[in-house]
Scaffold this active site. Structure first.
Site, short mmCIF file in Angstrom:
data_model
loop_
_atom_site.label_atom_id
_atom_site.label_comp_id
_atom_site.label_asym_id
_atom_site.label_seq_id
_atom_site.Cartn_x
_atom_site.Cartn_y
_atom_site.Cartn_z
N ARG A 63 -6.98 5.61 -3.30
CA ARG A 63 -6.61 7.11 -3.34
C ARG A 63 -5.53 7.41 -4.15
NH1 ARG A 63 -4.06 10.89 -0.36
NH2 ARG A 63 -3.64 9.36 1.26
N GLN B 36 -6.45 1.66 2.69
CA GLN B 36 -5.23 1.97 1.64
C GLN B 36 -4.12 1.41 2.56
OE1 GLN B 36 -3.43 6.09 0.27
NE2 GLN B 36 -4.17 4.80 -1.72
N GLU C 235 5.64 8.98 -0.54
CA GLU C 235 5.92 8.65 -1.91
C GLU C 235 6.73 9.65 -2.63
OE1 GLU C 235 2.09 7.33 -2.95
OE2 GLU C 235 2.05 7.91 -5.36
N PHE D 192 3.98 11.92 -8.60
CA PHE D 192 3.38 11.09 -7.49
C PHE D 192 2.63 10.08 -8.14
CE2 PHE D 192 2.31 11.45 -2.89
CZ PHE D 192 3.30 12.11 -2.46
N ARG E 88 -0.91 2.90 -5.13
CA ARG E 88 -0.37 2.37 -3.88
C ARG E 88 -0.73 0.93 -3.72
NH1 ARG E 88 -1.47 7.89 -0.17
NH2 ARG E 88 0.40 8.97 -1.13
N HIS F 20 -2.92 3.33 6.07
CA HIS F 20 -2.63 4.73 5.82
C HIS F 20 -3.90 5.43 5.80
CE1 HIS F 20 -0.46 8.08 4.68
NE2 HIS F 20 -0.98 8.34 3.42
N LEU G 190 5.29 6.92 8.25
CA LEU G 190 5.10 6.93 6.67
C LEU G 190 6.47 7.42 6.17
CD1 LEU G 190 2.88 6.72 4.40
CD2 LEU G 190 3.09 9.13 4.29
N HIS H 62 -0.60 1.89 2.67
CA HIS H 62 0.63 2.69 1.77
C HIS H 62 1.93 1.89 1.72
CE1 HIS H 62 3.57 5.77 0.98
NE2 HIS H 62 2.53 6.47 0.94
C1 LIG Z 1 2.15 10.70 7.44
C2 LIG Z 1 0.96 11.26 6.47
C3 LIG Z 1 1.31 11.91 5.50
C4 LIG Z 1 0.19 12.15 4.43
N1 LIG Z 1 0.58 13.12 3.45
C5 LIG Z 1 -0.34 13.23 2.49
C6 LIG Z 1 -0.06 13.99 1.20
O1 LIG Z 1 1.10 14.35 1.11
N2 LIG Z 1 -0.76 14.39 0.40
C7 LIG Z 1 -2.29 14.00 0.75
O2 LIG Z 1 -3.11 14.41 -0.14
N3 LIG Z 1 -2.63 13.27 1.78
C8 LIG Z 1 -1.46 13.04 2.72
N4 LIG Z 1 -2.01 12.16 3.70
C9 LIG Z 1 -3.33 11.84 3.97
C10 LIG Z 1 -3.90 13.23 4.55
O3 LIG Z 1 -3.15 13.64 5.45
C11 LIG Z 1 -5.32 13.05 5.30
O4 LIG Z 1 -6.25 12.34 4.78
C12 LIG Z 1 -5.80 14.24 5.78
O5 LIG Z 1 -5.05 15.15 6.35
C13 LIG Z 1 -7.12 14.25 6.61
O6 LIG Z 1 -7.41 15.44 6.87
P1 LIG Z 1 -9.08 15.70 7.54
O7 LIG Z 1 -9.27 17.36 7.59
O8 LIG Z 1 -10.03 14.74 7.14
O9 LIG Z 1 -8.79 15.15 9.09
P2 LIG Z 1 -7.53 15.35 10.29
O10 LIG Z 1 -6.62 16.48 9.60
O11 LIG Z 1 -7.03 14.24 10.66
O12 LIG Z 1 -8.54 16.28 11.14
C14 LIG Z 1 -9.18 15.42 11.98
C15 LIG Z 1 -9.76 16.43 13.12
O13 LIG Z 1 -10.90 15.86 13.97
C16 LIG Z 1 -10.79 16.01 15.03
N5 LIG Z 1 -11.66 15.06 15.67
C17 LIG Z 1 -11.52 13.68 15.39
N6 LIG Z 1 -12.33 13.00 16.35
C18 LIG Z 1 -13.14 14.03 17.04
C19 LIG Z 1 -13.88 14.05 17.89
N7 LIG Z 1 -14.65 12.87 18.44
N8 LIG Z 1 -14.55 15.07 18.44
C20 LIG Z 1 -13.83 16.29 18.30
N9 LIG Z 1 -12.79 16.38 17.44
C21 LIG Z 1 -12.49 15.18 16.80
C22 LIG Z 1 -9.30 15.86 15.26
O14 LIG Z 1 -8.76 16.41 16.64
C23 LIG Z 1 -8.71 16.67 14.16
O15 LIG Z 1 -8.66 18.06 14.51
C24 LIG Z 1 -0.89 11.74 4.50
C25 LIG Z 1 -1.24 10.98 5.80
C26 LIG Z 1 -0.30 10.78 6.74
C27 LIG Z 1 -0.73 9.92 7.80
#
Ligand SMILES: Cc1cc2nc3c(=O)[nH]c(=O)nc-3n(C[C@H](O)[C@H](O)[C@H](O)COP(=O)(O)OP(=O)(O)OC[C@H]3O[C@@H](n4cnc5c(N)ncnc54)[C@H](O)[C@@H]3O)c2cc1C
Length: 604
Positions: free
Chosen positions: A415, A234, A253, A121, A309, A380, A250, A236
């Site tokens: 990142r 970021q 990568e 990656f 990126r 992203h 997306l 992407h």
């Molecule tokens: C298409 C895509 C592919 C990706 N691929 C990768 C990868 O391969 N590897 C990598 O390391 N990263 C990747 N990323 C980045 C990574 O997926 C995210 O940064 C990461 O999943 C964020 O996780 P999190 O637990 O912080 O939040 P999330 O998984 O977004 O969870 C947020 C949670 O908060 C809740 N929430 C939000 N606001 C509120 C509120 N006001 N009240 C109650 N609940 C709320 C939501 O409902 C959800 O349950 C990718 C991102 C995208 C968009």
């Protein structure tokens, strides 16, 4: 007094993505009662969309890898404004967190001898991403959910938290509403963990889902916590550009990690034209060497498509601006060419990148095993977020913790792909552990009825305004358009000042937006409430970006195109003043210990 249900928990986790689930599991394992709130259904958080993998120096594919190389890569990628302690903890602890996930049942792709397979990656010196095809996030969420569900965690699904409740300067709970029925809920807790993800919906072109409206950032800011480095967004390099309805989705990568190459309309692999000095010694200078790297040749250096990126995005923008783009305003990403190099190439592509194959086939009628894709940058990820203590993840407000994308520090100015999923596991666990300890040592605070009444009043405010005027979506679209144009990939003082003026106007428009009907099943009402969060994070991004008069990582200033050593010593801090104004200040980055400095130097 508003009508509401009350729920008591020792630790309340807001967000059920990777970070929130991991935090909830850890807090619950520590023996405290845990509530988990999320806006969507459990299992639908944004993490489920993660494709490429989890970065961890397991050294299964290349035994030269170690936490030290991962640490140095993360710091270099972040252009040295990272919280070095977080980068150190992350690199050291990620392998154990991945093995733990495996022990809990995650089905990773395997090496020939049965170990967890790792892929290349961008910005990672060695193959480092543990993955499950290109559906790693799905497997991660499935595993964490399966594990967490047996621990007695109370889940409040489809519930949006709109404000945090405080007592004596600390956070003691939260106020929210059920998205379906509109009923209010008050959560009383001794510690609260924010794990709400990112802010991408402030931009027009984004890979982020509807949930990414900057809620956690805003909840923390409104509660008095510091935000840090909000200028670092970021973009992407590879999102879909065509058809318009799917623009921004997306393209992992992983495509480039498997040998995909970027070409302009002249058929030139333009990434070879601009290799930054800091990466020159690690980057292939010819196509043959780049190909050998993707096929596991340890003597080869990585192809320039796997540079960081921020850099790849800017190279793509340059090609488009200079008239060498594809018909729909992107460039070409071609994986189909590897058929000439490996047996059963089409099957190989479908096996390694099943989601990409289906995504392009179904959405754009493109068979990626035969034709190139058209791609361009998409908003992203936000590197900035809630400022936390590296070890405990507590914010500057007692009792308020943050983890995952809504927290900041580990990534600095940029990142590396894969570092988010490992961040969620490492710091989700830490946040859960320390929130539980904090909760055990603390008396339950008092919930102030005045604060609850005020939270309820602002929640219903949109119904008190006339629904005849402008709707929330018009304001949201105008904001997205403006942030994309004026605070996007390439920024200038003049444009960002215009954005600040625009934000003022949009705030005024948002304050007049009304909601029709009642609180049940009312997406227009939800969108009206989201506006405060979107406007707050947009202002924080713009003000921080104005403050950083240099270019670094995801933040590129056309008027200050060079990196400035003085800015390499500071982080930007956003704070809400007593009078409600947003201010930006600078905080010196603590001196990095000699031992870590020498690791960085030895890997340069
Ligand atoms: C298409 C895509 C592919 C990706 N691929 C990768 C990868 O391969 N590897 C990598 O390391 N990263 C990747 N990323 C980045 C990574 O997926 C995210 O940064 C990461 O999943 C964020 O996780 P999190 O637990 O912080 O939040 P999330 O998984 O977004 O969870 C947020 C949670 O908060 C809740 N929430 C939000 N606001 C509120 C509120 N006001 N009240 C109650 N609940 C709320 C939501 O409902 C959800 O349950 C990718 C991102 C995208 C968009």
């Amino acid at each position: 007094m508003p009508d509401y249900q009350t729920h008591d928990h020792d630790v309340l986790v807001i967000g059920a993505g990777g970070a929130g689930l991991r935090a909830a599991i850890e807090a619950s394992a520590a023996g405290v009662s845990v509530g988990l709130v999320c806006k969507s259904l459990l299992g639908k958080a944004h993490t489920v969309m993660a494709e490429g993998g989890i970065a961890a120096a397991l050294a299964n594919v290349d035994d030269r890898d170690s936490w030290k190389v991962h640490f140095a890569d993360t710091m270099r990628g972040g252009q040295y404004v990272n919280n070095w302690r977080m980068a150190e903890l992350h690199a050291k602890e990620a392998p154990d967190r991945v093995r733990e996930l495996e022990a809990w049942g995650a089905m990773f792709d395997r090496t020939a001898d049965g170990r967890i397979l790792q892929r290349n990656f961008g910005g990672h010196r060695y193959p480092r991403l543990a993955h499950v095809g290109d559906r790693t996030g799905l497997e991660m969420i499935r595993t964490l959910q399966d594990h967490g569900i047996h621990q007695g965690i109370d889940v409040h699904m489809e519930c949006t938290v709109t404000s945090l409740l405080k007592d004596d300067g600390g956070v003691v709970g939260a106020f929210g509403y059920e998205r379906e029925r509109g009923r209010f809920k008050v959560f009383r807790a001794r510690a609260v963990v924010l794990a709400t993800g990112g802010v991408g919906r402030a931009y027009k072109i984004t890979s982020n889902s509807w949930e990414y409206t900057g809620d956690g950032h805003t909840l923390a800011y409104d509660a008095g916590a510091d935000l840090v480095d909000m200028e670092f967004m970021q973009f992407h390099p590879t999102g879909m550009v065509w058809p318009p309805s799917v623009r921004g989705i997306l393209v992992t990568e992983g495509v480039r990690g498997e040998g995909g190459v970027l070409k302009n309309s002249l058929g030139r692999r333009f990434m070879f034209d601009d290799i930054p000095e800091a990466y020159r010694s690690q980057t292939a200078d010819n196509e043959e060497e780049g190909w050998r790297y993707t096929q596991g040749d340890k003597s080869a250096r990585r192809p320039p498509e796997l540079l960081t990126r921020d850099h790849v995005s800017r190279c793509i923008v340059r090609e488009i601006k200079e008239g060498r783009g594809s018909p729909h305003g992107g460039v070409y990403l071609d994986i189909s060419w590897i058929k000439d190099r490996i047996a059963k190439g089409a099957e190989h592509i479908k096996k390694k990148l099943p989601s990409m194959y289906h995504q392009f086939k179904q959405l754009a009628d493109i068979d990626i095993t035969r034709e190139p894709m058209e791609v361009g940058p998409t908003t992203h990820y936000i590197m900035g977020g809630v400022r936390v203590d590296a070890d405990t993840q507590m914010s500057s407000v007692p009792g308020l913790f943050a983890a995952g994308e809504c927290a900041a520090g580990i990534n600095g100015a940029n990142r590396l792909g894969g570092n988010s999923l490992s961040d969620l596991l490492v710091f989700g666990k830490r946040a859960g552990e320390f929130a539980a300890t904090f909760a055990r040592d603390r008396k339950a605070g008092a919930i102030d009825p005045q604060q609850v009444a005020e939270a309820a009043r602002s929640a219903v405010e949109p119904f008190e305004r006339s629904p005849q005027g402008e709707g929330p979506y018009q304001v949201q679209y105008a904001l997205q358009e403006m942030m994309q144009d004026l605070v996007g990939i390439v920024r200038t003082e003049q444009e960002m000042q215009r954005a600040l003026d625009g934000l003022e106007t949009l705030r005024a428009r948002a304050s007049r937006v009304g909601a029709a009907g009642h609180r049940e099943y009312n997406p227009g009402w939800h969108a009206a409430l989201d506006l405060h969060n979107l406007l707050t994070v947009s202002e924080a991004i713009t003000r921080s970006a104005l403050e950083r008069r240099e270019s670094r990582g995801g933040h590129f200033r056309e008027d200050y195109p060079e990196m400035d050593a003085a800015f390499g010593k500071i982080n930007t801090i956003v704070r809400k003043e007593r009078d409600g104004r947003m201010t930006v200040s600078r905080a010196a980055i603590p001196e990095i210990p000699e031992e870590l400095k020498s690791i960085i130097e030895s890997m340069k």
